[in-house]
Design an enzyme around this catalytic site. Structure first.
Site: not given
Length: 320
Positions: A93, A180
């Protein structure tokens, strides 16, 4: 003749010489502060050592990432990290942090999928998303897009930004919500905004999004509330994720990997399953429009005398 008496001077008493006034001796310097300094240093060393032992992995990882950032200019883009054994489907990613990426070179490194950062919060678009999105798919890498969630912003606004940025089409991987960031005021409100983003994006693309989070954040704030969504879990420097294998589908096992074609570090992931299973997650094409059902035509009823006419016609043909 005159006589002068010379008088002899009488002896004068001796006067004492002037002396400096007596002063007290200077006080001895106090040395107690040294003991306090030494005690403070000792306590600091003991506390720092205890903190390091407790957070050794995280501190080492920060140190390595800092060193990697400082030495990026000296990298060639050919550095390589071995693939994680036991898994056949590997992916990365990326975001603007990775800079210009040589996607054809990345595709030659057994990288089968890539998630590309598209947006963050309610206003920020990743500066390299369009280029990465176009070139990754052109290189034959199965691609998906992710949004970095800001917990103190409206979930609907963040979903609209992602939808306006990402042109998902059939064959792409599902959208991903990266949750997150710990800076939120109320955990219940944060969960409501996350749910709002997930619902809006699923309604638009007609595919269930993937939820991304690290192990600590997920365990404290998300576990038990979004179990009906596929989970992409970040958990570093462990042999396997702490969650059961039935709970996650993608594992981000490193955030400091090297892949030829990328100058600097990149996140490394594995998919739990075969490549065919990963293909099954792709955005499906829209259903074909239903064909109109043909109505059965009613049988024609014979008119009176028509059967006799048919027999006469057959007889005429036979006679010929």
């Amino acid at each position: 003749m005159r006589y002068f008496w010379l008088a002899t001077p009488l002896p004068m008493p001796a006067l004492p010489l002037p002396t400096a006034p007596a002063t007290a001796p200077p006080p001895a310097p106090r040395r107690g502060w040294r003991r306090w300094v030494l005690a403070g240093l000792l306590l600091g060393l003991l506390g720092g050592g205890a903190y390091y032992l407790r957070h050794q992995r995280q501190l080492n990882r920060y140190a390595r990432r800092t060193w990697a950032t400082l030495t990026t200019r000296y990298l060639t883009g050919r550095e390589s990290t071995p693939l994680l054994a036991g898994y056949s489907v590997h992916g990365i990613d990326v975001s603007t942090y990775q800079g210009r990426i040589d996607w054809p070179e990345v595709a030659r490194q057994q990288v089968r999928f890539a998630f590309i950062k598209a947006s963050e919060g309610a206003t920020l678009r990743d500066a390299r998303f369009k280029r990465n999105w176009r070139e990754a798919r052109a290189a034959g890498i199965l691609s998906g897009a992710y949004h970095y969630f800001q917990p103190n912003r409206d979930g609907g606004e963040q979903a609209r930004l992602f939808i306006a940025t990402v042109p998902l089409r059939p064959g792409d991987l599902p959208p991903v919500l990266d949750v997150e960031a710990p800076r939120f005021h109320d955990v219940a409100e944060m969960r409501r905004e996350v749910r709002q983003w997930l619902d809006a994006v699923e309604a638009h693309y007609k595919v269930r999004p993937i939820l991304y989070s690290n192990y600590t954040f997920y365990r404290h704030y998300l576990a038990g509330h979004f179990d009906d969504y596929p989970l992409w879990l970040a958990h570093y420097e462990v042999e396997r994720p702490a969650l059961p294998a039935s709970r996650w589908i993608i594992w981000q096992h490193s955030d400091e990997a090297y892949v030829p074609g990328i100058r600097g570090t990149v996140d490394f992931n594995v998919f739990q399953g075969s490549y065919e299973s990963l293909l099954a997650l792709r955005v499906a094409p829209p259903p074909a429009p239903a064909r109109p059902v043909a109505r059965p035509t009613p049988a024609k009823t014979a008119r009176p005398g028509s059967f006799r006419k048919l027999l006469n016609r057959a007889a005429e043909l036979v006679q010929r």
